[in-house]
Design an enzyme around this catalytic site. Structure first.
Site, short mmCIF file in Angstrom:
data_model
loop_
_atom_site.label_atom_id
_atom_site.label_comp_id
_atom_site.label_asym_id
_atom_site.label_seq_id
_atom_site.Cartn_x
_atom_site.Cartn_y
_atom_site.Cartn_z
N LYS A 199 38.10 35.92 39.72
CA LYS A 199 39.38 35.39 40.23
C LYS A 199 39.52 35.60 41.74
O LYS A 199 38.72 36.30 42.35
CB LYS A 199 40.54 36.03 39.46
C1 LIG Z 1 41.11 34.52 33.43
C2 LIG Z 1 42.22 33.84 32.72
C3 LIG Z 1 43.06 34.53 31.82
C4 LIG Z 1 42.79 35.92 31.36
O1 LIG Z 1 42.72 36.87 32.35
P1 LIG Z 1 41.89 38.22 32.04
O2 LIG Z 1 42.21 39.07 33.23
O3 LIG Z 1 40.45 37.85 31.96
O4 LIG Z 1 42.42 38.79 30.79
C5 LIG Z 1 44.14 33.84 31.28
N1 LIG Z 1 44.37 32.56 31.56
C6 LIG Z 1 43.58 31.87 32.39
C7 LIG Z 1 43.90 30.43 32.68
C8 LIG Z 1 42.46 32.47 32.97
O5 LIG Z 1 41.65 31.76 33.77
#
Ligand SMILES: *Cc1c(COP(=O)(O)O)cnc(C)c1O
Length: 399
Positions: free
Chosen positions: A200
């Protein structure tokens, strides 16, 4: 960096275009993160403590939000937001058919029923015009996802929510920097859920943050994030004298550690700098691929801000002659990592079996999931990396 490409020597065999594999979504970790992690290890307080509080404060300031609670994932942020919304079994939550499975799983784990809505072809976000038809008397909330960092049409969504008395939970996993008409993503709904997963825009390895609008919600989120304890460990052990805690609810183990915040604090400090670098790469790709048989991602409207989390293109299969999966393979063979965001939710066997869903009922999400691919877009990429991605895609598409 050179965004144009010289197409005179396209090899037939498609060997590696570079020595090492370019990992898709590789995090950019610099010395300040490493030093802060080392200092945290030396300091001996690894769990939830002062560094998490500091990161929460920095995030609140960045977002201009009243309350922020650090968690161990974006999924935890979604799950707790839905729990605090007090859903009853059978209650329905509207979300998009084009998202990561965590969005839908969080709804299920909160005891509610997910209801999928198809997406707009240009933004790949939930189509507000199709929500009304999916509302029932059991609908309690809307959970939009700002896909790839492109802002959802929050004006339309909030109007719908207001008219029908629904909660709004924003999935901002792609959208730390996103703004809709001057409002920051995650501050428009009742809750804003952020992920600091390794790929991210801001990472803590694993981690997340939830924004809320009332002190009551913030307190309940914090309680649920740590077993339902009346006091966190820093307040029990950290200040010299022992204090008892009480369990007020059966909570979860979703707290963020100081070790994670040690990384995140420095990531957050570079969030705008990194955004500018991704924007430059994004624009380079836009120029470089303008003549290929692909649909390029669209810029956000002038009064909005795109987070440039993913650079996702859609193949025109007829003109291109290769399938999406063939292009994925042809990129990997050249040592370029690529991603798929995402197969639409109803493509997965679990949801098909559980709900009887078929991808054909959400055709725009279905086709997007089958025809798109995402190219590397991280601030640590050098100009040569970007140029190699450009060259590799042109070679991969060559017939
Ligand atoms: C990455 C992601 C999540 C989950 O986040 P985590 O930190 O991996 O639990 C939820 N929704 C979307 C759209 C994502 O890309």
């Amino acid at each position: 960096m050179t965004c144009a490409s010289d197409e005179t020597h396209i090899p037939a065999d498609l060997g590696p275009i570079r020595e090492s594999f370019l990992v898709f979504g590789a995090p950019t970790i610099l010395a300040p993160e490493m030093e802060e992690v080392a200092a945290t290890l030396q300091g001996g307080w690894l769990g939830t403590g002062p560094r998490v509080r500091h990161m929460e404060q920095a995030f609140r300031e960045y977002k201009g939000a009243p309350f922020a609670a650090g968690l161990n994932s974006g999924t935890a942020a979604l799950h707790l937001s839905l729990l605090v919304t007090d859903l009853k079994p059978g209650d329905e939550v509207i979300t998009t058919a084009m998202t990561f499975c965590a969005t839908v799983n969080a709804i299920l784990h909160a005891g509610a029923t997910p209801v999928l809505v198809d997406i707009e072809p240009h933004s790949l976000n939930i189509d507000p015009a199709q929500i009304e038809a999916r509302l029932t008397e059991r609908t309690r909330a809307i959970l939009p996802v700002h896909f790839a960092g492109y802002p959802c049409r929050m004006d339309a969504l909030l109007k719908l929510a207001h008219r029908h008395g629904l909660h709004v939970i924003e999935d901002c996993a792609h959208a730390i920097e996103t703004e809709f008409q001057g409002q920051r993503a995650g501050t428009m709904g009742d809750f804003g859920c952020f992920s600091f997963y390794a790929t991210k825009n801001v990472t803590t390895g694993e981690g997340g943050m939830v924004l809320s609008r009332t002190e009551e919600h913030d307190q309940r989120l914090r309680l649920l994030s740590l077993h339902g304890l009346s006091r966190d460990a820093w307040n029990r052990f950290g200040k010299g004298h022992y204090r008892h805690y009480q369990v007020l609810e059966a909570g979860f183990k979703y707290n963020m550690m100081d070790l994670q915040a040690a990384i995140g604090l420095h990531q957050l400090a570079r969030v705008e700098e990194n955004w500018l670098r991704r924007k430059a790469i994004w624009q380079c790709y836009q120029e470089a691929f303008a003549d290929l048989p692909v649909t390029l991602p669209v810029e956000a409207p002038n009064d909005c801000r795109h987070a440039y989390h993913l650079y996702t293109i859609r193949l025109d299969q007829e003109r291109c002659g290769w399938s999406r999966d063939e292009i994925l393979e042809r990129m990997n063979r050249q040592n370029i990592g690529v991603g798929v965001h995402y197969l639409s939710i109803p493509e997965h066997p679990f949801y098909r079996e559980r709900f009887g869903w078929s991808p054909d009922d959400w055709p725009v999400a279905r086709d997007t999931g089958r025809r798109t691919l995402s190219l590397p877009l991280t601030p640590g990429m050098h100009d040569t990396d970007v140029e190699q991605v450009v060259e590799a895609l042109r070679r991969a598409m060559h017939k």
